[in-house]
Scaffold this motif. Structure first.
Motif, PDB file in Angstrom:
ATOM      1  N   ALA A  43     -18.545 -74.694  27.742  1.00  0.00           N
ATOM      2  CA  ALA A  43     -17.881 -73.019  28.395  1.00  0.00           C
ATOM      3  C   ALA A  43     -16.377 -73.249  28.054  1.00  0.00           C
ATOM      4  CB  ALA A  43     -18.330 -73.145  29.672  1.00  0.00           C
ATOM      5  N   PRO A  44     -15.545 -73.970  28.364  1.00  0.00           N
ATOM      6  CA  PRO A  44     -14.115 -73.611  27.948  1.00  0.00           C
ATOM      7  C   PRO A  44     -13.801 -73.549  26.505  1.00  0.00           C
ATOM      8  CG  PRO A  44     -14.313 -75.636  29.814  1.00  0.00           C
ATOM      9  CD  PRO A  44     -15.781 -75.257  29.203  1.00  0.00           C
ATOM     10  N   LEU A  45     -14.678 -74.219  25.703  1.00  0.00           N
ATOM     11  CA  LEU A  45     -14.491 -74.144  24.274  1.00  0.00           C
ATOM     12  C   LEU A  45     -14.700 -72.676  23.810  1.00  0.00           C
ATOM     13  CD1 LEU A  45     -16.455 -77.330  22.994  1.00  0.00           C
ATOM     14  CD2 LEU A  45     -13.862 -76.879  23.001  1.00  0.00           C
ATOM     15  N   LEU A  46     -15.279 -71.863  24.290  1.00  0.00           N
ATOM     16  CA  LEU A  46     -15.806 -70.600  24.197  1.00  0.00           C
ATOM     17  C   LEU A  46     -14.258 -69.533  24.460  1.00  0.00           C
ATOM     18  CD1 LEU A  46     -19.301 -70.057  25.935  1.00  0.00           C
ATOM     19  CD2 LEU A  46     -18.699 -70.301  23.360  1.00  0.00           C
ATOM     20  N   VAL A  47     -13.488 -70.108  25.105  1.00  0.00           N
ATOM     21  CA  VAL A  47     -12.206 -69.330  25.481  1.00  0.00           C
ATOM     22  C   VAL A  47     -11.230 -68.814  24.158  1.00  0.00           C
ATOM     23  CG1 VAL A  47     -10.343 -69.248  26.583  1.00  0.00           C
ATOM     24  CG2 VAL A  47     -12.327 -70.005  27.732  1.00  0.00           C
ATOM     25  N   PRO A  48     -11.214 -70.131  23.466  1.00  0.00           N
ATOM     26  CA  PRO A  48     -10.535 -69.855  22.069  1.00  0.00           C
ATOM     27  C   PRO A  48     -11.081 -69.418  21.172  1.00  0.00           C
ATOM     28  CG  PRO A  48     -10.476 -72.163  22.406  1.00  0.00           C
ATOM     29  CD  PRO A  48     -11.574 -71.519  23.629  1.00  0.00           C
ATOM     30  N   LEU A  49     -12.463 -69.277  21.038  1.00  0.00           N
ATOM     31  CA  LEU A  49     -13.237 -69.216  19.864  1.00  0.00           C
ATOM     32  C   LEU A  49     -12.994 -67.704  19.285  1.00  0.00           C
ATOM     33  CD1 LEU A  49     -15.710 -70.088  18.260  1.00  0.00           C
ATOM     34  CD2 LEU A  49     -17.202 -68.962  19.567  1.00  0.00           C
ATOM     35  N   PHE A  50     -12.616 -66.753  20.116  1.00  0.00           N
ATOM     36  CA  PHE A  50     -12.509 -65.279  19.315  1.00  0.00           C
ATOM     37  C   PHE A  50     -11.219 -65.588  18.616  1.00  0.00           C
ATOM     38  CE2 PHE A  50     -10.741 -61.045  19.501  1.00  0.00           C
ATOM     39  CZ  PHE A  50     -11.705 -60.278  18.890  1.00  0.00           C
ATOM     40  N   GLY A  51     -10.330 -66.007  19.184  1.00  0.00           N
ATOM     41  CA  GLY A  51      -8.916 -66.178  18.379  1.00  0.00           C
ATOM     42  C   GLY A  51      -8.932 -67.086  17.330  1.00  0.00           C
ATOM     43  N   LEU A  52      -9.709 -68.168  17.273  1.00  0.00           N
ATOM     44  CA  LEU A  52      -9.878 -68.764  16.173  1.00  0.00           C
ATOM     45  C   LEU A  52     -10.826 -68.075  14.918  1.00  0.00           C
ATOM     46  CD1 LEU A  52     -11.149 -72.284  17.598  1.00  0.00           C
ATOM     47  CD2 LEU A  52      -9.052 -71.755  16.501  1.00  0.00           C
ATOM     48  N   LEU A  53     -11.756 -67.379  15.416  1.00  0.00           N
ATOM     49  CA  LEU A  53     -12.561 -66.757  14.397  1.00  0.00           C
ATOM     50  C   LEU A  53     -11.717 -65.400  13.821  1.00  0.00           C
ATOM     51  CD1 LEU A  53     -15.785 -66.143  16.389  1.00  0.00           C
ATOM     52  CD2 LEU A  53     -15.266 -67.864  14.210  1.00  0.00           C
TER      53      LEU A  53
END
Length: 118
Positions: A43-53
């Motif tokens: 779940a914590p890996l989902l936090v930066p996912l939008f910014g990475l994408l």
């Protein structure tokens, strides 16, 4: 290598790490036979996912430090019995690759480097 290519590779590595964390604790080698709540470690890996994408440089900067937490988990669990050791080694490989690519992207997109190329 272009920044867009690095962003694409980093995003794929990040998504692969999310999938590995969920699959590891849900089906592949859970702590309990029916699955484990440990899959929430993804779940914590989902936090930066939008910014990475979306190629946000700041997300790449702090994300490359954040991914080292998962590297540490892989190192700690790589001598566990059974298939856990293989999964831990895969996690180590994914985190190291993500770290290198994200650092490379952050360095390539630095404002000081952008000014030199224009």
């Amino acid at each position: 290598m272009k920044a867009k290519t690095l962003a694409w590779i980093a995003s794929l590595l990040w998504i692969a790490l999310i999938v590995l964390c969920v699959a590891w604790e849900a089906w592949l080698a859970p702590l309990r036979p029916e699955g484990s709540w440990m899959m929430l470690k993804a779940a914590p890996l989902l936090v930066p996912l939008f910014g990475l994408l979306h190629g946000r440089r700041y997300t790449y900067q702090w994300g490359c430090m954040f991914v080292l937490l998962y590297f540490m988990e892989g190192v700690v669990r790589m001598n566990d019995p059974g298939g856990v050791a293989l999964l831990a080694r895969i996690e180590i490989a994914l985190t190291l690759a993500a770290f290198v690519v994200m650092m490379w992207y952050a360095r390539m997109t630095a404002p000081s480097r952008q000014a030199k190329t224009q």
